[in-house]
Design a protein around this motif. Structure first.
Motif, mmCIF file in Angstrom:
data_model
loop_
_atom_site.group_PDB
_atom_site.id
_atom_site.type_symbol
_atom_site.label_atom_id
_atom_site.label_comp_id
_atom_site.label_asym_id
_atom_site.label_seq_id
_atom_site.Cartn_x
_atom_site.Cartn_y
_atom_site.Cartn_z
ATOM 1 N N PHE A 494 0.836 -1.203 0.000
ATOM 2 C CA PHE A 494 0.000 0.000 0.000
ATOM 3 C C PHE A 494 0.874 1.258 0.000
ATOM 4 O O PHE A 494 0.626 2.206 -0.741
ATOM 5 C CB PHE A 494 -0.927 -0.007 1.233
ATOM 6 N N LEU A 495 1.913 1.255 0.825
ATOM 7 C CA LEU A 495 2.803 2.418 0.921
ATOM 8 C C LEU A 495 3.428 2.733 -0.435
ATOM 9 O O LEU A 495 3.465 3.896 -0.871
ATOM 10 C CB LEU A 495 3.883 2.146 1.975
ATOM 11 N N LEU A 496 3.945 1.700 -1.105
ATOM 12 C CA LEU A 496 4.627 1.940 -2.384
ATOM 13 C C LEU A 496 3.649 2.407 -3.464
ATOM 14 O O LEU A 496 3.994 3.238 -4.303
ATOM 15 C CB LEU A 496 5.387 0.681 -2.820
ATOM 16 N N LYS A 497 2.421 1.903 -3.412
ATOM 17 C CA LYS A 497 1.388 2.380 -4.359
ATOM 18 C C LYS A 497 1.113 3.858 -4.121
ATOM 19 O O LYS A 497 0.968 4.652 -5.052
ATOM 20 C CB LYS A 497 0.085 1.586 -4.145
ATOM 21 N N HIS A 498 0.998 4.222 -2.842
ATOM 22 C CA HIS A 498 0.728 5.622 -2.487
ATOM 23 C C HIS A 498 1.877 6.517 -2.947
ATOM 24 O O HIS A 498 1.663 7.606 -3.491
ATOM 25 C CB HIS A 498 0.531 5.727 -0.974
ATOM 26 N N LEU A 499 3.108 6.050 -2.745
ATOM 27 C CA LEU A 499 4.284 6.814 -3.169
ATOM 28 C C LEU A 499 4.312 6.959 -4.690
ATOM 29 O O LEU A 499 4.589 8.048 -5.219
ATOM 30 C CB LEU A 499 5.561 6.130 -2.669
ATOM 31 N N ALA A 500 3.993 5.877 -5.404
ATOM 32 C CA ALA A 500 3.990 5.920 -6.881
ATOM 33 C C ALA A 500 2.963 6.943 -7.379
ATOM 34 O O ALA A 500 3.225 7.712 -8.309
ATOM 35 C CB ALA A 500 3.674 4.537 -7.435
ATOM 36 N N ARG A 501 1.815 6.949 -6.724
ATOM 37 C CA ARG A 501 0.747 7.894 -7.106
ATOM 38 C C ARG A 501 1.213 9.337 -6.864
ATOM 39 O O ARG A 501 0.971 10.223 -7.689
ATOM 40 C CB ARG A 501 -0.478 7.555 -6.259
ATOM 41 N N LEU A 502 1.901 9.536 -5.728
ATOM 42 C CA LEU A 502 2.421 10.878 -5.430
ATOM 43 C C LEU A 502 3.416 11.318 -6.502
ATOM 44 O O LEU A 502 3.340 12.436 -7.024
ATOM 45 C CB LEU A 502 3.114 10.874 -4.057
ATOM 46 N N MET A 503 4.341 10.422 -6.872
ATOM 47 C CA MET A 503 5.386 10.773 -7.837
ATOM 48 C C MET A 503 4.792 11.057 -9.219
ATOM 49 O O MET A 503 5.226 11.955 -9.931
ATOM 50 C CB MET A 503 6.427 9.654 -7.939
ATOM 51 N N THR A 504 3.778 10.282 -9.578
ATOM 52 C CA THR A 504 3.129 10.459 -10.890
ATOM 53 C C THR A 504 2.450 11.828 -10.967
ATOM 54 O O THR A 504 2.386 12.442 -12.032
ATOM 55 C CB THR A 504 2.080 9.335 -11.124
ATOM 56 N N GLY A 505 1.942 12.299 -9.810
ATOM 57 C CA GLY A 505 1.213 13.570 -9.801
ATOM 58 C C GLY A 505 2.106 14.797 -9.756
ATOM 59 O O GLY A 505 1.619 15.926 -9.855
ATOM 60 N N LEU A 506 3.424 14.606 -9.597
ATOM 61 C CA LEU A 506 4.316 15.769 -9.503
ATOM 62 C C LEU A 506 4.526 16.413 -10.869
ATOM 63 O O LEU A 506 4.479 15.742 -11.902
ATOM 64 C CB LEU A 506 5.674 15.354 -8.922
ATOM 65 N N ASN A 507 4.804 17.687 -10.858
ATOM 66 C CA ASN A 507 5.101 18.421 -12.086
ATOM 67 C C ASN A 507 6.387 17.862 -12.713
ATOM 68 O O ASN A 507 7.440 17.871 -12.073
ATOM 69 C CB ASN A 507 5.269 19.906 -11.731
ATOM 70 N N GLN A 531 9.872 -5.386 -2.675
ATOM 71 C CA GLN A 531 8.728 -4.902 -3.470
ATOM 72 C C GLN A 531 9.114 -3.701 -4.335
ATOM 73 O O GLN A 531 8.650 -3.572 -5.469
ATOM 74 C CB GLN A 531 7.576 -4.524 -2.538
ATOM 75 N N LEU A 532 9.983 -2.849 -3.776
ATOM 76 C CA LEU A 532 10.413 -1.661 -4.528
ATOM 77 C C LEU A 532 11.159 -2.080 -5.802
ATOM 78 O O LEU A 532 10.961 -1.497 -6.870
ATOM 79 C CB LEU A 532 11.315 -0.791 -3.649
ATOM 80 N N ALA A 533 11.999 -3.107 -5.676
ATOM 81 C CA ALA A 533 12.786 -3.586 -6.832
ATOM 82 C C ALA A 533 11.884 -4.119 -7.943
ATOM 83 O O ALA A 533 12.282 -4.167 -9.104
ATOM 84 C CB ALA A 533 13.761 -4.671 -6.370
ATOM 85 N N ALA A 534 10.657 -4.511 -7.549
ATOM 86 C CA ALA A 534 9.742 -5.080 -8.556
ATOM 87 C C ALA A 534 8.622 -4.097 -8.912
ATOM 88 O O ALA A 534 7.600 -4.484 -9.474
ATOM 89 C CB ALA A 534 9.138 -6.377 -8.002
ATOM 90 N N HIS A 535 8.804 -2.832 -8.557
ATOM 91 C CA HIS A 535 7.737 -1.835 -8.774
ATOM 92 C C HIS A 535 8.058 -1.000 -10.009
ATOM 93 O O HIS A 535 8.886 -0.086 -9.950
ATOM 94 C CB HIS A 535 7.612 -0.943 -7.538
ATOM 95 N N PRO A 536 7.415 -1.271 -11.132
ATOM 96 C CA PRO A 536 7.820 -0.600 -12.387
ATOM 97 C C PRO A 536 7.733 0.927 -12.338
ATOM 98 O O PRO A 536 8.614 1.618 -12.845
ATOM 99 C CB PRO A 536 6.845 -1.175 -13.429
#
Length: 631
Positions: A494-507, A531-536
Motif C-alpha cells: 500500500f505504501l509503495l502504491k501511495h508513493l507511486a501515485r504521489l510521484m506520478t502527480g508531480l510536475n 517490493q520496490l525492486a519489482a515496482h515498475p
C-alpha cells in the motif's frame, strides 16, 4: 560513592552481554561465516611492513576478495592476523591503526612477522574489544576516587548532582551568524565555570552553534579545547567545520570518511609532514636493514651466527629506541601546537594525549553517548559542554537488564534534569514545515520550537498537505512474525502504491524530491526493498529513494518521508514502537512532506500515538486507507 558503584555494575553487565554475543557469533565458526558477520577479512595479502613503536611491527594488509562486504573494522579495535592452515595456533594479536576501503594497518604485538605468514591463506579477525571497556571502567573508578576530594572532585560532584554549577557575568556576545537561542547557547558556554548544556532538537543548527562556541572559547582564553563525540562521523563533521573556520585541528584516530581533507588533520598525516620526520624515516630504514640481515641467519644455528644475529637485532632495537624518542618529540610538538584536538570518547585516552588536560571539553551527540564513556574525556576537563538531544535516539545497549536499570539514561539527560539553569534549548529549526514540526515540538520540547520563515510553509507542491496519517484499521493488513523480526507485506505494498501515485502527480518540470521510507523492523525493510525492486513505476526514481530503519536516518533529512508502522494485531502489542524517542527521530526527518501509515486500533493503545492521530485530525490530515480501495 554509590553513584559510581552502580554505574560500574551496569557497565559490567553490558560487557558480559557484549562478550557473550561476540563469543556466540565467533565460536566454532569458519572464516567465511565470520566474514559474513563483518568480523573477519579473509583472504588478505600483506602489502608492506615497517618497524612500529616499541618492539612492535606495523603491517599493511589488503583484502583480495569480497571487497564490497560490510565489516565492523575501525580504528583502535583489537584484531589478530591468522593463517587458515591452523587458525587457533597460527595467530598474532594487535590493534587496528587505520582502515580505508579495502586496506587496513595493524600494529602486531611482535617484532617480526611469523614464518607462517609467508604461506598464504591469511586473514584478519576482529577480537572482542576489551580495551574500550577497560578505559570506561578505569575512568569510572577514577571519577569515583576523585569525587571524594573537594577540589579535584568539584566538576564530578556538579555533574552527579552533589553541587550546583556556577556562571560568570559576561557582557552579551555578538555572533552575527547565529539566531537568538543559538547566541544564548554560546553565551552560556562562555560564562559557565564548570558545565553548560546545549539541547539541540532536530534541524536547529546544533553543529553550527558548537562551532561558533568553540571559536569564541578559543578567543576568550587561547587555551586548547578537546572536542569529542561517540561516533567517528560526528567527530569528522566537527573536525572539518572547525578547520574551515581557520582553527588548527588535530584529529586523533582514523576518520570514518577518509577524505583527503580529513586525513590531512590526522596525526599520521601531520607526522609525515613534520620537519623531523626525515630523520625518523632514515632511522627506520636502518633498523629494517639490520633486521633483514639478521633474518639471513635464521636457519643457521652455529654459535657465531647466533651471536651475529643477536648483535644485529640489538642494533635494530637501539635504533628503534631513537625512532620512538624522535616520534614522541614530533607528537608532543603537534599536540602542543593544536588549538583543537578531536577524538571519539574512548579515543580521548589515546597514548598521544593520555596525560594532557584541557580547560574545556566539548562532548557532542551526548544524547547517544554511554555515560561511562563520557567520563574518559571529562576527567581531563576543567569545564565540560554537553551538546545533543536526549529526546532522540539513546545509545545502543546490548544488555536489556543494564538498559532497564539505568545505563540507557545518558549523562546529558541526568544533567539537564539536575541543572536546568545550565541548559539552553535551541528553539528555531531550519528543516521542517511547521505542521511536520508541530507534534514533536508539543510532546518533546514544551511547544517551544518554531520554524524559521524560510521553511515554515514550504510544500512539495502548491496546496499539498505536509502531514498525513493514513489509517489501515480494518483493512486486514496483518503483521507477520519472521524469525525475531516482523513484517507487514500488505502495508508495504500500500505504501509503495501511495508513493507511486504521489510521484506520478508531480510536475515533470520540477526537480525530483529525495525520499526516505522508514520502518521500525528489519524484516519490513527487507520486504519494502524487495517490493520496490519489482515496482515498475518507482524504478526510475530508485536513486532518490532510501529505505531503512529509524536509526540509520538519525541526523539525516529528506524532502519526503514515509513511515510504515508495521504493527497490526488484535492484542494492541506494539513492541519497541513504544520507544517514543525513536519515533521522534522518524517524525522529524521530513522537510516538506510526512506520511505515516499504520493501524490506529493497534497503535492508539499508547497515548503518544492517540495524540499523534488527534494532531493529524486537527490538521485535517487524517485519512482512511479505505479511501484508496479502488486504486
Amino acid at each position: 560513592m554509590d553513584y559510581f558503584k552502580k554505574l560500574l555494575d551496569l557497565l559490567n553487565k553490558e560487557k558480559e552481554e557484549d562478550r557473550n554475543a561476540y563469543l556466540k557469533l565467533t565460536e566454532n565458526t569458519g572464516a567465511a561465516d565470520r566474514r559474513a558477520q563483518g568480523l573477519s577479512w579473509y583472504p588478505v595479502a600483506i602489502r608492506g611492513t615497517e618497524p612500529g613503536r616499541g618492539d612492535y611491527i606495523n603491517v599493511e594488509i589488503e583484502r583480495t576478495t569480497h571487497k564490497d562486504m560490510a565489516h565492523q573494522f575501525r580504528f583502535g579495535v583489537p584484531a589478530a592476523l591468522f593463517s587458515n592452515h591452523d587458525p587457533q595456533k597460527d595467530r598474532v594479536e594487535g590493534t587496528i591503526t587505520y582502515v580505508n576501503n579495502d586496506r587496513l594497518k595493524i600494529t602486531l604485538y611482535t617484532d617480526e612477522l611469523p614464518d607462517w605468514s609467508r604461506d598464504g591463506k591469511l586473514g584478519v579477525d576482529l577480537l572482542f574489544d576489551n580495551n574500550s571497556y577497560d578505559e570506561m571502567q578505569s575512568a569510572v573508578k577514577q571519577a569515583s576516587a576523585l569525587s571524594a576530594k573537594p577540589l579535584e572532585g568539584r566538576l564530578i560532584n556538579i555533574l552527579t548532582g552533589q553541587k550546583s554549577p556556577s556562571f560568570n557575568t559576561l557582557p552579551p556576545v555578538s555572533v552575527p551568524l547565529l539566531n537568538a537561542s543559538q547566541a544564548m547557547a554560546v553565551q552560556k558556554i562562555l560564562s559557565a565555570q564548570d558545565v553548560a548544556i546545549v539541547h539541540g532538537p532536530p534541524g536547529t543548527g546544533k553543529t553550527t552553534t558548537l562551532v561558533q562556541a568553540i571559536i569564541a572559547l578559543h578567543q576568550q582564553n587561547k587555551k586548547q579545547i578537546l572536542v569529542v563525540a561517540p561516533s567517528n562521523t560526528a567527530v569528522d563533521l566537527l573536525s572539518e567545520k572547525l578547520t574551515d573556520e581557520g582553527l588548527n585541528v588535530l584529529r586523533i584516530g582514523n576518520p570514518a570518511r577518509v577524505s583527503e581533507k580529513l586525513f590531512s588533520l590526522t596525526l599520521d598525516s601531520k607526522m609525515t609532514d613534520h620537519r623531523d620526520n626525515k630523520e625518523v624515516k632514515k632511522l627506520k630504514k636502518q633498523a629494517s636493514a639490520y633486521k633483514d640481515m639478521a633474518h639471513k641467519y635464521k636457519r643457521s644455528f652455529g654459535k657465531a651466527e647466533r651471536d651475529q644475529r643477536k648483535a644485529l637485532f640489538n642494533e635494530a632495537h637501539k635504533i628503534m629506541k631513537d625512532v620512538a624518542a624522535t616520534e614522541q618529540h614530533i607528537i608532543d610538538d603537534l599536540v602542543a601546537k593544536a588549538q583543537v584536538i578531536t577524538a571519539t570518547l574512548v579515543g580521548a585516552n589515546h597514548y598521544t594525549i593520555r596525560d594532557v588536560t584541557f580547560d574545556t571539553v566539548v562532548i557532542d551527540e551526548a544524547g547517544q553517548a554511554l555515560e561511562p564513556a563520557c567520563w574518559i574525556p571529562i576527567l581531563k576537563a576543567q569545564k565540560v559542554v554537553l551538546a545533543g538531544d536526549h529526546c532522540q535516539l539513546p545509545p545502543t545497549i546490548k544488555s536489556t537488564e543494564a538498559a532497564k536499570d539505568g545505563l540507557s539514561t545518558t549523562l546529558l539527560e541526568k544533567c539537564a534534569a539536575l541543572h536546568p539553569e545550565a541548559v539552553v534549548l535551541l528553539e528555531e529549526q531550519y528543516r521542517m514545515n511547521e505542521a511536520i514540526m508541530g507534534f514533536s515540538s508539543k510532546v518533546f520540547y514544551e511547544g517551544r520550537l518554531k520554524a524559521h520563515v524560510s521553511v515554515a510553509h514550504r510544500l512539495l507542491f502548491e496546496d499539498d498537505m505536509p502531514v498525513s496519517f493514513i489509517d489501515t484499521a480494518g483493512c486486514g493488513f496483518d503483521e507477520q512474525q519472521q524469525g525475531t523480526s516482523l513484517a507487514n507485506p500488505e502495508e508495504a505494498s500500500f505504501l509503495l502504491k501511495h508513493l507511486a501515485r504521489l510521484m506520478t502527480g508531480l510536475n515533470p518540470a520540477a526537480s525530483i524530491p529525495t525520499i526516505a521510507v522508514i520502518a521500525p523492523y528489519k524484516e519490513q525493510i527487507r520486504v519494502l526493498n524487495e517490493q520496490l525492486a519489482a515496482h515498475p513505476e518507482l524504478l526510475k526514481y530508485n536513486d532518490y529513494i532510501a529505505v531503512n530503519t529509524v536509526d540509520s536516518f538519525q541526523g539525516q533529512e529528506r524532502d519526503v518521508v514515509y513511515i510504515s508502522m508495521t504493527r497490526s494485531n488484535n492484542e494492541g502489542e506494539i513492541g519497541f514502537l513504544s520507544d517514543i524517542r525513536r519515533m521522534n527521530v522518524a517524525l522529524t526527518r521530513a522537510r516538506k512532506k510526512l506520511v505515516v501509515i499504520g493501524d490506529s486500533s493497534t497503535l492508539t493503545r499508547l497515548p503518544f500515538y492517540a495524540d499523534f492521530i488527534n494532531y493529524t485530525e486537527g490538521l485535517n490530515a487524517y485519512e482512511s486507507a479505505w479511501a484508496y480501495a479502488g486504486d
